[in-house]
Design an enzyme around this catalytic site. Structure first.
Site, PDB file in Angstrom:
ATOM      1  N   ALA A  13       0.822  -1.220   0.000  1.00 19.27           N
ATOM      2  CA  ALA A  13       0.000   0.000   0.000  1.00 19.27           C
ATOM      3  C   ALA A  13       0.852   1.265   0.000  1.00 19.27           C
ATOM      4  O   ALA A  13       0.325   2.372   0.007  1.00 19.27           O
ATOM      5  CB  ALA A  13      -0.934   0.001   1.211  1.00 19.27           C
ATOM      6  N   ILE A  16       6.045   3.125  -3.287  1.00 17.17           N
ATOM      7  CA  ILE A  16       6.756   2.276  -4.264  1.00 17.17           C
ATOM      8  C   ILE A  16       5.820   1.166  -4.740  1.00 17.17           C
ATOM      9  O   ILE A  16       5.724   0.877  -5.937  1.00 17.17           O
ATOM     10  CB  ILE A  16       8.054   1.685  -3.673  1.00 17.17           C
ATOM     11  N   ARG A  98      20.700   4.848  14.870  1.00 19.59           N
ATOM     12  CA  ARG A  98      20.813   3.759  13.917  1.00 19.59           C
ATOM     13  C   ARG A  98      20.466   2.408  14.545  1.00 19.59           C
ATOM     14  O   ARG A  98      19.829   1.566  13.919  1.00 19.59           O
ATOM     15  CB  ARG A  98      22.208   3.706  13.295  1.00 19.59           C
ATOM     16  N   ASP A 159      20.660   3.016  -7.848  1.00 21.03           N
ATOM     17  CA  ASP A 159      21.941   3.746  -7.855  1.00 21.03           C
ATOM     18  C   ASP A 159      22.671   3.510  -9.183  1.00 21.03           C
ATOM     19  O   ASP A 159      23.239   4.430  -9.766  1.00 21.03           O
ATOM     20  CB  ASP A 159      22.803   3.276  -6.681  1.00 21.03           C
ATOM     21  N   ARG A 162      20.929   5.498 -11.828  1.00 22.86           N
ATOM     22  CA  ARG A 162      21.234   6.921 -11.646  1.00 22.86           C
ATOM     23  C   ARG A 162      22.629   7.233 -12.175  1.00 22.86           C
ATOM     24  O   ARG A 162      22.846   8.241 -12.858  1.00 22.86           O
ATOM     25  CB  ARG A 162      21.178   7.281 -10.157  1.00 22.86           C
ATOM     26  N   HIS A 187      23.866   0.357  -0.074  1.00 18.59           N
ATOM     27  CA  HIS A 187      22.910   1.319  -0.629  1.00 18.59           C
ATOM     28  C   HIS A 187      22.727   2.423   0.411  1.00 18.59           C
ATOM     29  O   HIS A 187      21.800   2.419   1.206  1.00 18.59           O
ATOM     30  CB  HIS A 187      21.564   0.663  -0.937  1.00 18.59           C
TER      31      HIS A 187
HETATM   32  P1  NAX Z   1       5.940   3.986   2.141  1.00 15.62           P
HETATM   33  O1  NAX Z   1       6.044   4.443   3.550  1.00 15.62           O
HETATM   34  O2  NAX Z   1       5.136   4.757   1.165  1.00 15.62           O
HETATM   35  O3  NAX Z   1       5.388   2.495   2.120  1.00 15.62           O
HETATM   36  C1  NAX Z   1       5.865   1.482   2.946  1.00 15.62           C
HETATM   37  C2  NAX Z   1       4.737   0.527   3.191  1.00 15.62           C
HETATM   38  O4  NAX Z   1       5.245  -0.590   3.915  1.00 15.62           O
HETATM   39  C3  NAX Z   1       3.586   1.105   4.017  1.00 15.62           C
HETATM   40  O5  NAX Z   1       2.362   0.924   3.331  1.00 15.62           O
HETATM   41  C4  NAX Z   1       3.642   0.288   5.303  1.00 15.62           C
HETATM   42  O6  NAX Z   1       2.342   0.064   5.868  1.00 15.62           O
HETATM   43  C5  NAX Z   1       4.266  -1.007   4.807  1.00 15.62           C
HETATM   44  N1  NAX Z   1       4.859  -1.835   5.862  1.00 15.62           N
HETATM   45  C6  NAX Z   1       5.503  -1.448   6.987  1.00 15.62           C
HETATM   46  N2  NAX Z   1       5.838  -2.503   7.729  1.00 15.62           N
HETATM   47  C7  NAX Z   1       5.421  -3.594   7.066  1.00 15.62           C
HETATM   48  C8  NAX Z   1       5.473  -4.981   7.347  1.00 15.62           C
HETATM   49  N3  NAX Z   1       6.009  -5.453   8.478  1.00 15.62           N
HETATM   50  N4  NAX Z   1       4.937  -5.834   6.448  1.00 15.62           N
HETATM   51  C9  NAX Z   1       4.356  -5.361   5.319  1.00 15.62           C
HETATM   52  N5  NAX Z   1       4.271  -4.055   5.009  1.00 15.62           N
HETATM   53  C10 NAX Z   1       4.797  -3.189   5.877  1.00 15.62           C
HETATM   54  O7  NAX Z   1       7.446   3.825   1.646  1.00 15.62           O
HETATM   55  P2  NAX Z   1       8.006   3.717   0.149  1.00 15.62           P
HETATM   56  O8  NAX Z   1       8.270   5.078  -0.369  1.00 15.62           O
HETATM   57  O9  NAX Z   1       7.126   2.818  -0.633  1.00 15.62           O
HETATM   58  O10 NAX Z   1       9.438   3.057   0.403  1.00 15.62           O
HETATM   59  C11 NAX Z   1       9.558   1.736   0.897  1.00 15.62           C
HETATM   60  C12 NAX Z   1      10.991   1.437   1.300  1.00 15.62           C
HETATM   61  O11 NAX Z   1      11.862   1.529   0.195  1.00 15.62           O
HETATM   62  C13 NAX Z   1      11.559   2.397   2.352  1.00 15.62           C
HETATM   63  O12 NAX Z   1      12.251   1.634   3.328  1.00 15.62           O
HETATM   64  C14 NAX Z   1      12.557   3.214   1.554  1.00 15.62           C
HETATM   65  O13 NAX Z   1      13.585   3.727   2.374  1.00 15.62           O
HETATM   66  C15 NAX Z   1      13.051   2.188   0.582  1.00 15.62           C
HETATM   67  N6  NAX Z   1      13.737   2.687  -0.619  1.00 15.62           N
HETATM   68  C16 NAX Z   1      14.797   1.963  -1.093  1.00 15.62           C
HETATM   69  C17 NAX Z   1      15.479   2.297  -2.241  1.00 15.62           C
HETATM   70  C18 NAX Z   1      16.617   1.471  -2.741  1.00 15.62           C
HETATM   71  O14 NAX Z   1      17.225   1.887  -3.730  1.00 15.62           O
HETATM   72  N7  NAX Z   1      16.980   0.326  -2.157  1.00 15.62           N
HETATM   73  C19 NAX Z   1      15.118   3.518  -2.986  1.00 15.62           C
HETATM   74  C20 NAX Z   1      13.739   4.030  -2.702  1.00 15.62           C
HETATM   75  C21 NAX Z   1      13.293   3.902  -1.280  1.00 15.62           C
HETATM   76  O15 NAX Z   1      13.778   5.004  -0.545  1.00 15.62           O
END
Ligand code: NAX
Length: 328
Positions: A13, A16, A98, A159, A162, A187
């Protein structure tokens, strides 16, 4: 036609998830001949929102989408999973240390690793996107002792993409002219985008650029801090580009890298390039037949060595921290 492949997506939900699910449903994750069944995992409070996304997916009338199920229990969500995209994570909030961040994510990735161990399909492939992605992947992997370790990866493809785009822009070429880009390490802001082995239209990229100042003061920081720049401009973190990179990561893993090229994936180290064994660190990899392999034999100069070591040291510290918490 082929039997549907079960794809589990956590954080379905979230932002991403919203970008990612439509691309999976349209066939871009696995290919245009492969039907998919989506298994969405959310926390109980977000299940309703995930149901809304599922309604929209249904409204897309995607020929390859063979079904959608929504869960708030990891054991059910990962049952029979062939591909697992672990996107949901606990973000760092104001004042959070952290150690707190790692502990909160341990509460998510430990049970998810256990659920993958208990019920995923034999051929399970795991991509961790949720941050801190490398160490979250390590936690999941450590709690899935029956799954071969090479099935656990983390995402540095954003990355990589990018870096490829920035280099193409600098040299005034198309992104498809850029080959053999490499992201090393974590990352995080310590990652090292390496152009010394990259090629642009068949020529060495570092020689084509021939500008160490641009490399150190512009290219590397621009790539490493791009996430923060997106937040600053958009008022929200990168979502569609992250989803696109997740699609690229899995598509390449399953369908292979092109001849004469490689990609970047964070994978469990076998000790290559002096990266301690077991750390989930980004490397140049080739993929073939659904398996990745670290590119061997690259010469690493002193400049690159220092950058790789610094990022790997950060990964070692994160591993130490989650060890102390009993998560790995
Ligand atoms: P959002 O906060 O929009 O969505 C995260 C979703 O995960 C929420 O709907 C939440 O309810 C759900 N969630 C939380 N705990 C959960 C669990 N135990 N089981 C199932 N669902 C759970 O974040 P969004 O922008 O979608 O980003 C998601 C993650 O991607 C973040 O941790 C973010 O830091 C990471 N990213 C990683 C990147 C990468 O290159 N590796 C880049 C983009 C992004 O920043």
């Amino acid at each position: 036609t082929q039997a549907p492949v079960n794809v589990t997506v956590t954080g379905a939900a979230g932002q991403i998830g919203y970008a990612l699910l439509f691309r999976i449903a349209s066939g871009q994750l696995l290919g245009a001949d492969t039907p998919v069944k989506l298994r969405l995992l959310e926390i109980p409070q977000a299940v309703k929102a995930a149901e809304g996304t599922a309604m929209e997916l249904e409204d897309g009338a995607f020929p390859l989408l063979a079904g959608i199920d929504i869960f708030d229990d990891p054991k059910q969500a990962f049952a029979g999973a062939n591909v697992a995209l672990l996107v949901g994570a606990r973000p760092r909030t104001k004042g959070m240390e952290r150690g707190d961040l790692l502990e909160a994510n341990g509460g998510i990735f430990k049970p998810q690793g256990e659920a993958i161990n208990a019920g995923a399909a034999e051929d399970i492939k795991v991509l961790v996107v949720g941050n801190p992605a490398n160490t979250n992947s390590l936690i999941a992997r450590s709690n899935a002792p029956d799954v071969p370790i090479e099935r656990f990866t983390a995402m540095t493809r954003l990355d990589h993409n990018r870096a490829t785009a920035q280099l193409a822009k600098k040299l005034g070429v198309s992104v498809s002219d850029v080959k053999k880009m490499t992201i090393w390490g974590n990352h995080s802001a310590t990652q090292y985008p390496d152009i010394f082995h990259a090629e642009v239209a068949g020529k060495n990229a570092a020689e084509a650029v021939n500008d160490q100042k641009w490399l150190e003061e512009d290219f590397i920081p621009t790539v490493a801090k791009r996430g923060a720049a997106i937040i600053e401009a958009r008022g929200a973190s990168s979502a569609a580009s992250a989803a696109s990179a997740a699609i690229d990561h899995v598509y390449t893993w399953v369908n292979g890298t092109a001849e004469g090229d490689w990609t970047s994936m964070a994978v469990p180290s076998d000790g290559s390039y002096g990266v301690p064994e077991g750390l989930i660190s980004s490397f140049p990899v080739t993929c073939r037949g659904g398996k990745w392999e670290i590119v061997q034999g690259l010469e690493i100069d002193e400049f690159s060595r220092g950058k790789i070591d610094a990022s790997v040291a950060e990964l070692s510290e994160e591993r130490e921290a989650v060890r102390k918490l009993g998560l790995v």
